[in-house]
Design an enzyme around this catalytic site. Structure first.
Site, short mmCIF file in Angstrom:
data_model
loop_
_atom_site.label_atom_id
_atom_site.label_comp_id
_atom_site.label_asym_id
_atom_site.label_seq_id
_atom_site.Cartn_x
_atom_site.Cartn_y
_atom_site.Cartn_z
N LEU A 1 0.72 -0.98 0.01
CA LEU A 1 0.17 0.55 -0.05
C LEU A 1 0.60 1.61 -0.08
O LEU A 1 1.06 1.36 1.30
CB LEU A 1 -1.11 0.10 1.16
N SER A 2 1.22 1.57 -0.95
CA SER A 2 2.18 2.49 -0.98
C SER A 2 2.51 3.24 -2.75
O SER A 2 2.96 2.54 -3.62
CB SER A 2 3.67 1.73 -1.23
N GLU A 3 1.42 4.66 -2.51
CA GLU A 3 1.36 4.83 -3.79
C GLU A 3 2.57 5.68 -4.37
O GLU A 3 2.48 5.26 -5.77
CB GLU A 3 0.35 6.32 -3.51
N GLN B 1 -5.73 4.05 -5.83
CA GLN B 1 -7.20 4.04 -5.54
C GLN B 1 -8.59 4.21 -5.60
O GLN B 1 -9.71 4.47 -6.09
CB GLN B 1 -7.30 3.16 -4.28
N PHE B 2 -7.74 5.41 -5.11
CA PHE B 2 -9.24 7.08 -5.42
C PHE B 2 -7.95 7.93 -5.85
O PHE B 2 -7.04 8.16 -4.57
CB PHE B 2 -9.83 7.15 -4.16
N ILE C 1 -3.83 9.77 -4.48
CA ILE C 1 -2.62 10.39 -5.77
C ILE C 1 -1.08 10.63 -5.51
O ILE C 1 -0.50 11.34 -5.62
CB ILE C 1 -2.84 10.30 -7.14
N PRO D 1 0.70 11.78 -2.49
CA PRO D 1 2.08 10.77 -2.66
C PRO D 1 2.67 10.36 -3.22
O PRO D 1 4.63 10.43 -3.29
CB PRO D 1 2.08 9.89 -1.49
N HIS E 1 -11.70 10.55 -0.19
CA HIS E 1 -12.42 10.00 -1.85
C HIS E 1 -13.36 10.14 -3.12
O HIS E 1 -12.87 9.80 -3.56
CB HIS E 1 -13.16 9.34 -0.93
#
Lengths: 295, 359
Positions: free
Chosen positions: A28-30, A52-53, A57, A59, A99
């Site tokens: 889990l690591s944008e 995901q959303f 984005i 990061p 979100h």
């Protein structure tokens, strides 16, 4: 997105079909997802990364702005990063905080990356395939509100929708409405009401936000002499400001009224209890249409 | 405690004595001379670049003097088909791995031509933001693994980079996917003016490997042999599919952060005294081993001086920057908007490609 098929099930069944080597659940690591995609892309792969959303984005903004957008340029084409970044975006589905952001303008401002946003199932498939085939990075914004909003027959086979080309939703003569994504149904709703008042609207669904279809915008505005631009992104420095400059450059002397924009307010995207006040509605768009026509 | 768990590996001490006799046969005269040549060559390049900057012949320049053993030792451990992801202070490593010297000068003179590696050399453009190259290395290495090659990736970064999120994201990613990366940290004591003690509460950088379930190695970064052999081992470990390795090379940046920096404002000369210059240390070793040879030294001094002079000459006589390069490499196919901007600007220039004077 592998086993679970993504929060909106957009990748449902892909892992079963293509295996865990190609459909990959990552940490889990944008920034890691986009940064790793840079490494994969320069080394011969074509990553399709899901954020995901869109509101998550940020990061990865650093990776996109400092590397994705400029690797081709600074290496004179020696290294390229053909990749697709997919992100559900927009408000209107009563989602939790962050979100529902619409920050397409941030990415329109970046050189070296294209931004597309479909409003129909047909365009979603065609633009995604075009994005995958594109030799450069493409951000594909997927309007959350439209995921389950309608149905459309889509060809089984492979086809593409050309990046950079808008779609004429409807021909009309009095005023041009420019929108994309989840705002297309909103302007269609406003158009139906405007027609009751005897106003005929030309509707442009931009489909690609970077680069925008200058020709479709200018042709339509030169025909109608009036325009209203509708987006849910924040108003100041929003996509409409760029579209306004396109109209100014190409069609200034054709205008019969000031161009209006109907946009999200310059407030943080609210918690969902207030999101219907934040989002442009057919009524707000109609209000602008009437003001423009009666100018 | 951690300094005991991650002892500083060294093969030669400050006086040039070989401390681990098992390496005696591996460190022969020709290998010693090879390392000395590379370290000497990049040092001379570095010093020349500073002078060029002072004379206004190139732009701001970040020197690496003091870190030659870390850079040359690690770069020599690579195979031809491996990847290198350097930062802006790793042009020493790049030159050793095969980057062109003229291109390197061009880069520091503001020319994108300097980012294009020689044919067949997989050297990525230097990362200027901090730690962003670590995920790139993880991705490129993952790609090598997916292709089933035997190639590995080395990625350079400094002590300051360990505070960044991308340090974690890059190492974490590659450890999960067992991607063949060697994360080569040069702990040179300072991130510009901020000492390591302000960067982290950990005693060592190597210990951070524990959190990722990967090997962490701490090596004397001024001992070219220790750096070479530890990097070589780490690369082999990665190539075999075991996943990444974190190496901390403890070294010292002798000069300023860049030519725009004045280190006397934030650190004293005494601080660097515990580090023996890597070239001096190798010279002592070579003299003790009977490898030192004034005639040979004279030879490399001449060769290097000539190479550097030729490169400076080539850099200064390089074709002028072409305004087309501003526009032509952003996309594979230029979008109409950008084409409009380009055409309009070229019209404005009226054919004077390089005729803009900045006042």
């Amino acid at each position: 997105m592998g086993k679970n098929g993504g929060v909106f099930r957009a990748t449902d069944g892909l892992q079963d079909q293509f295996g865990e080597m190609r459909v990959v659940d990552t940490p889990l690591s944008e920034s890691g997802i986009i940064g790793t995609s840079v490494g994969l892309a320069v080394n011969g792969f074509k990553p399709v990364a899901e954020i995901q959303f869109l509101g998550f984005i940020y990061p990865a903004y650093d990776q996109i702005m400092t590397h994705v957008s400029r690797i081709r340029q600074l290496s004179m084409g020696h290294y390229t990063v053909p990749m697709v970044i997919r992100a559900p975006y927009g408000a209107g589905v009563r989602a939790p905080e962050i979100h529902s952001d619409s920050v397409e303008a941030i990415f329109m401002h970046m050189p070296g990356i294209k931004v597309v946003c479909p409003s129909t199932p047909y365009d979603a498939k065609g633009l995604l395939i075009a994005a995958v085939e594109d030799p450069d990075p493409v951000l594909m914004l997927e309007p959350m509100k439209l995921y389950r909003a309608g149905r459309q027959e889509v060809p089984m086979g492979k086809y593409t929708v050309e990046i950079g080309k808008g779609r004429k939703v409807k021909e009309g003569s009095d005023l041009t409405l420019i929108a994309w994504g989840a705002m297309v149904p909103v302007v269609e709703g406003a158009t139906a009401m405007a027609e009751d008042e005897g106003i005929s609207c030309d509707i442009v669904d931009l489909r690609t936000l970077s680069p925008v279809d200058r020709e479709m915008i200018s042709r339509s505005v030169q025909k109608t002499g009036r325009a209203v631009i509708v987006h849910e992104a924040h108003a100041i420095g929003g996509p409409a400001d760029h579209i306004l400059s396109v109209i100014n450059e190409t069609s200034f002397l054709y205008l019969r009224a000031p161009v209006e924009k109907v946009a999200g307010f310059d407030v943080p995207v609210p918690f969902f209890a207030l999101e219907n006040h934040f989002l442009p509605t057919p009524d707000r768009v109609l209000d602008s249409i009437l003001r423009t026509v009666q100018f | 405690m951690m300094e005991k768990q991650f002892p500083l590996k060294k093969l030669i001490d400050h006086d040039g004595n070989l401390t681990d006799k098992s390496y005696k046969s591996k460190i022969d005269e020709s290998f010693s001379k090879k390392l000395y040549y590379h370290m000497y060559r990049i040092r001379m390049f570095d010093r020349k670049a500073i002078r060029l900057q002072r004379q206004g012949r190139i732009g701001t320049y970040p020197p690496f003097e003091g870190q030659e053993a870390s850079q040359a030792g690690s770069a020599l451990a690579l195979k031809e088909d491996d990847w290198m992801f350097p930062t802006y202070r790793d042009h020493g490593a790049k030159l050793v791995f095969g980057a062109d010297m003229t291109d390197t000068l061009l880069y520091w003179n503001g020319r994108i031509e300097g980012c294009v590696p020689p044919e067949g050399r997989k050297i990525f453009p230097p990362a200027v933001p901090i730690a962003t190259q670590l995920p790139h290395a993880a991705g490129a290495a993952w790609a090598e693994k997916l292709k089933g090659t035997n190639n590995a990736v080395i990625v350079y970064f400094g002590d300051g980079a360990t505070s960044e999120g991308d340090f974690h994201e890059g190492i974490n990613f590659s450890s999960v996917f067992k991607a063949p990366v060697v994360f080569f940290n040069q702990n040179n004591g300072y991130a510009i003016s901020v000492p390591v003690a302000r960067q982290m509460n950990s005693e060592t950088i190597a210990q951070k490997a524990v959190a990722y379930g990967i090997p962490g190695i701490r090596v004397d970064g001024n001992d070219c042999f220790a750096v070479y052999f530890e990097t070589k081992k780490a690369l082999e470990y990665a190539r075999k599919g075991n996943g990444p390795v974190l190496i901390e090379a403890v070294t010292w940046r002798k000069g300023a952060h860049t030519t725009a920096d004045d280190p006397t404002r934030y650190r004293s000369d005494n601080e660097g005294k515990k580090f023996t210059d890597p070239l001096v240390r190798l010279e002592r070793f070579m003299k003790k081993s009977g490898f030192w040879d004034e005639q040979w030294l004279f030879g490399i001094e001449e060769t290097v001086e000539e190479e550097i002079n030729t490169s400076v000459e080539e850099m200064e006589h390089y074709p002028k920057p072409d305004v087309n390069d501003l526009f032509d490499h952003v996309f594979a196919r230029m979008p109409d908007d950008l084409m409009e901007q380009k055409k309009s600007y070229l019209r404005y220039l009226g054919g004077k490609n390089d005729g803009i004077t900045h006042r």
